[in-house]
Design an enzyme around this catalytic site. Structure first.
Site, short mmCIF file in Angstrom:
data_model
loop_
_atom_site.label_atom_id
_atom_site.label_comp_id
_atom_site.label_asym_id
_atom_site.label_seq_id
_atom_site.Cartn_x
_atom_site.Cartn_y
_atom_site.Cartn_z
N TYR A 107 43.21 -60.75 1.66
CA TYR A 107 43.84 -59.71 2.48
C TYR A 107 45.24 -59.36 1.93
CZ TYR A 107 45.78 -57.35 6.56
OH TYR A 107 46.36 -56.44 7.39
N ARG A 144 47.76 -57.09 2.98
CA ARG A 144 48.93 -56.68 3.78
C ARG A 144 49.61 -57.91 4.39
NH1 ARG A 144 48.43 -50.92 5.57
NH2 ARG A 144 46.63 -50.04 4.51
N ASP A 169 46.78 -59.63 11.02
CA ASP A 169 48.20 -59.33 11.17
C ASP A 169 48.43 -58.76 12.56
OD1 ASP A 169 47.28 -56.72 11.09
OD2 ASP A 169 47.99 -56.33 9.06
N ASP A 208 42.19 -57.08 11.43
CA ASP A 208 42.81 -57.70 10.26
C ASP A 208 43.78 -58.79 10.71
OD1 ASP A 208 41.44 -56.20 8.44
OD2 ASP A 208 43.02 -54.73 8.12
N GLU A 247 38.06 -54.26 12.64
CA GLU A 247 39.09 -53.22 12.57
C GLU A 247 38.58 -51.98 11.83
OE1 GLU A 247 43.56 -52.56 10.72
OE2 GLU A 247 43.01 -54.50 11.54
N LYS A 248 37.72 -52.22 10.85
CA LYS A 248 37.22 -51.10 10.05
C LYS A 248 35.80 -51.41 9.57
CE LYS A 248 40.76 -51.48 7.17
NZ LYS A 248 41.46 -52.78 7.31
#
Length: 638
Positions: A328, A330, A105, A103, A7-8
C-alpha cells in the site's frame, strides 16, 4: 451473511480471488461459495453537503451569511455513485456481520464507516463491525489479513481524526473562499480566490521564497586557508576558525565580512611556527536509511528522475493495484512489523527475478541482519512501502514503474546490508593565537552504500568530505610551520527556488518553517502539512488554480498567487496555525486529544479571521482573473 465493504473495486477483486468458489457476480457485488459477499465503494460514496443544504439562502454568496457553521453536519450521496451506494446500503441492511475493508489509513477508515453509519444500522450492529487491513494485494497477504480481522471500534480515534480533518477543511475552505472571492470582486478581480487550510500556507512558502530570492543582495565574505608542514615534511591545509572576538565582523551565519580582518590574520601567521592542540579520531557508523514512506519516495524520485509528486503517486498506485508489486503506497510509516521477517526470502527472490539491476544486490544481501526498520511499536494501520513477494516480467512495466520499483526494492535491500563505516579525523592547530581546523573522512567499509548507482549524487564518491588525501599522523603538542596562507573570497548566494522534492520536504518537516516558538515547541521534526495521500494533490491543485507555475524543475508563484498571499492576513499564509492543527489531528488519532477540544477553538479562530479579511482589499488583483462565480461542486478546499 458476512459483508465485506472495500474502498474500491481493485481491493474487492483481490479479496474475492481468495474466497471459496463458485463466485456469483451481480450488479455491484460478488457472492462467494461460502456465502460471504464482497461489495465496494468507488472512493467516497458520500460527501459533505453544500451550504445550501443547510439553508437555501446560502446558494447565493453573501458576506452577511458568514460564518456558515452547521449545528448538525450533513452528508449527501454523490450523484455519480448513487447507484452503487443504493446497492451497498441494501446489502448492509441484509448482512449479519459487516467488515470495513477501506484502505489502511484514516481516509479509508472513515470512508467505509460513514457509509455504514449513513445506512442507518443499529448501534449493536455498528459496534460489531470488523476491520480488515490489507496493504498487499497478493493472495497470500490477503489471506493473512482475512485471518487477522480486528474490531473496527479499535480504530475510532483514527476515524475521529479523519472526521475532524474533513470538517475543518470544509469550515475553513468554504467560508474563507467565499469571503475572499467576494472581497476580490469588490476590488475588480473576476474569479474565485480559493483558500484552503493547507493549500494557502503551502502557496505562502513558495511566494515568500520567491520574494526572498528577488530581494537577495549578495555579500562578499572571506576565509583563510593555511598550508602547514610538519617536522616530517608532510603538508596539510587547515581552515581558520574565527574567535568570539571577531563576532562584530561576522554575519548571522558566522561568515567573516571584513577583508581587512582576514588579511591581518594572513600577515600574522604566514611563515610562523605553531603547534598541534588536539587530534581527534572517531570511527563512525551510519545505519541504512529506513524503507520509504510515500513522501520520502516522492522526494527521492523527484531528485533522481525529475518526477512530480503526483506522477510518483499515480505510478505507485499502478504498481500496487495493477501489478501487485509493492505494498500500500499512501503510507506515512517507514517501519515494518516483525512478522514481515518471515517473508524476507520470498520478497528478495521476487526482487531478483523482477529487477535485473538488483540481482547482485540480492545475492550479496545478508538476510540474517535485522535493521531498526522492524519495529512493531512504530507500525499502526499501515507500514512502510516495500516490494511484495510477487515477481514480474519488467517488459510489462513502463519506464516510470520500473524506476519506482527499483527505488523501493533497493531501499528494502539496504536493510540486509551492514552499516556504512568511516573514520572521521580532526586536527586542531594553533598559529599566532588563532585556531585552524583540518578535517578528513576516510571510508572504512561501504556497507549499504554499495547499492547506490555510481551516478547517484548520494553515493560516497560524490561527498566532498571524503578526501583522497589523508591528514598526516601528528600528536598533540607537536610543532608545525605555516608555510603559506591563502585568502579565499566567496559570495553569499540566495536560497534556491522550490522544486517538487524540496516543497514536499518542506511539507513533511514543516516545523522548521514555523515562526511561533510556542507552536514550534509542540511540533515534531516529522510533523507536516496535509497527509501522505493529499500532498501531491494539493501541489497539483495550486497549479490548476494558476497560483503556481513550473519553470523547468523550479516551482514559482504566479502574479495572482503572489498578490493573494501578500494581501491576506499573516496568520493565514504562514504554516504556524495549520501545522498546529495537523499536530492536534494526529493527537486525536493517538487518543491524546478530544474532537471537541480541536473543533471548538477552530470555530472561534475562524470568526476572528473572517473579521480580519473583511478589512483587506485585493486592489493588486484588479483587472485580473477570468469570471467564474464559484468553484465547481465539490471542488477541493484543503
Amino acid at each position: 451473511m458476512r459483508l465485506f465493504i472495500a474502498e474500491k473495486p481493485s481491493l474487492a477483486r483481490a479479496l474475492v480471488d481468495v474466497l471459496p468458489k463458485p463466485h456469483q457476480k451481480s450488479d455491484g457485488f460478488i457472492k462467494a461459495g461460502n456465502g460471504d459477499v464482497v461489495t465496494w465503494c468507488i472512493g467516497h460514496l458520500l460527501e459533505q453537503a453544500e451550504p445550501e443544504a443547510y439553508n437555501p439562502e446560502y446558494k447565493k454568496w453573501s458576506i452577511s451569511h458568514l460564518p456558515i457553521i452547521p449545528n448538525e453536519w450533513k452528508l449527501v450521496v454523490k450523484p455519480k455513485t448513487r447507484k452503487q451506494f443504493t446497492i451497498v446500503k441494501k446489502l448492509i441492511k441484509e448482512a449479519d456481520v459487516l467488515v470495513n475493508m477501506g484502505d489502511p489509513d484514516r481516509v479509508g477508515q472513515i470512508l467505509v464507516d460513514e457509509v455504514i453509519n449513513h445506512a442507518g444500522v443499529s448501534k449493536a450492529k455498528r459496534e460489531a463491525v470488523q476491520r480488515c487491513l490489507i496493504s498487499d494485494l497478493n493472495p497470500v497477504a490477503v489471506k493473512k489479513a482475512l485471518n487477522n480481522l480486528r474490531k473496527n471500534t479499535d480504530f475510532i480515534p483514527l476515524a475521529t481524526s479523519a472526521l475532524a480533518r474533513a470538517r475543518a477543511d470544509w469550515l475553513y475552505g468554504m467560508n474563507m473562499t467565499r469571503l475572499c472571492t467576494l472581497q476580490g470582486q469588490k476590488s475588480g478581480y473576476s474569479g474565485v480566490l480559493s483558500i484552503g487550510r493547507v493549500q494557502t500556507p503551502i502557496l505562502g512558502l513558495v511566494v515568500f521564497r520567491d520574494l526572498e530570492i528577488e530581494d537577495f543582495v549578495s555579500k562578499p565574505f572571506y576565509e583563510v586557508l593555511a598550508t602547514i608542514t610538519t617536522k616530517q615534511g608532510e603538508t596539510y591545509q587547515a581552515r581558520w576558525k574565527p574567535s568570539a572576538a571577531c563576532e562584530s565582523y561576522m554575519d548571522e551565519d558566522n561568515r567573516v565580512l571584513s577583508k581587512a580582518l582576514v588579511e591581518n590574520v594572513i600577515a600574522r601567521i604566514k611563515g610562523k611556527e605553531g603547534k598541534i592542540t588536539a587530534v581527534k579520531e572517531d570511527k563512525k557508523k551510519q545505519a541504512p536509511p529506513l524503507p520509504y514512506s510515500l513522501s520520502t519516495l516522492q522526494i527521492d524520485a523527484s531528485k533522481r528522475f525529475g518526477m512530480s509528486a503526483q506522477t510518483v503517486l499515480d505510478t505507485c498506485q499502478q504498481l500496487y493495484e495493477r501489478h501487485k508489486l509493492i505494498t500500500y503506497p499512501r503510507s506515512d510509516s517507514r517501519h515494518l512489523p516483525k512478522e514481515h521477517l518471515n517473508d524476507v526470502k520470498q520478497v528478495t527472490a521476487a526482487i531478483g527475478s523482477t529487477c535485473a539491476g538488483l540481482r547482485n544486490a540480492v545475492e550479496n544481501a545478508n538476510l540474517t541482519l535485522k535493521s531498526k526498520a522492524w519495529n512493531d511499536a512504530k507500525v499502526t494501520a499501515h507500514h512502510a512501502i516495500i516490494p511484495t513477494s510477487k515477481s514480474s516480467d519488467t517488459s510489462r512495466l513502463s519506464s516510470a514503474e520500473a524506476n519506482i520499483y527499483e527505488l523501493v526494492a533497493r531501499q528494502y535491500l539496504m536493510q540486509f546490508y551492514p552499516a556504512f563505516e568511516y573514520m572521521e579525523k580532526q586536527v586542531d592547530t594553533e598559529i599566532s593565537g588563532g585556531l585552524f581546523i583540518a578535517k578528513q573522512k576516510e571510508v572504512v567499509s561501504d556497507g549499504w552504500k554499495v547499492l547506490f548507482p555510481t551516478k547517484n549524487t548520494t553515493s560516497k564518491n560524490s561527498d566532498d568530505d571524503f578526501s583522497a588525501k589523508k591528514l598526516p599522523n601528528v600528536r598533540t603538542g607537536e610543532h608545525i610551520q605555516c608555510i603559506n596562507a591563502d585568502l579565499i573570497s566567496k559570495q553569499t548566494t540566495p536560497p534556491k527556488y522550490f522544486t517538487d522534492a524540496t516543497l514536499l520536504s518542506a511539507m513533511t518537516g514543516i516545523a522548521r518553517y514555523v515562526t511561533d516558538p510556542t507552536i514550534k515547541k509542540v511540533l515534531r521534526d516529522t510533523d507536516g502539512l496535509g497527509t501522505e495521500a493529499t500532498r501531491a494533490g494539493i501541489i497539483e491543485l495550486l497549479f490548476k488554480r494558476q497560483f503556481l507555475v513550473r519553470k523547468g524543475k523550479e516551482i514559482r508563484a504566479t502574479d495572482v498567487g503572489r498578490q493573494l498571499i501578500t494581501t491576506l492576513p499573516k496568520q493565514m499564509v504562514i504554516p504556524d496555525m495549520t501545522a498546529h492543527w495537523e499536530s492536534q489531528l494526529e493527537a486525536i488519532s493517538q487518543r491524546e486529544m478530544k474532537y471537541s477540544d480541536f473543533m471548538n477553538p477552530l470555530t472561534d479562530r475562524l470568526n476572528q479571521l473572517l473579521n480580519d479579511v473583511q478589512q483587506v482589499s485585493f486592489r493588486g488583483l484588479q483587472g485580473k482573473g477570468s469570471f467564474n462565480p464559484k468553484p465547481k461542486r465539490r471542488a477541493k478546499r484543503n
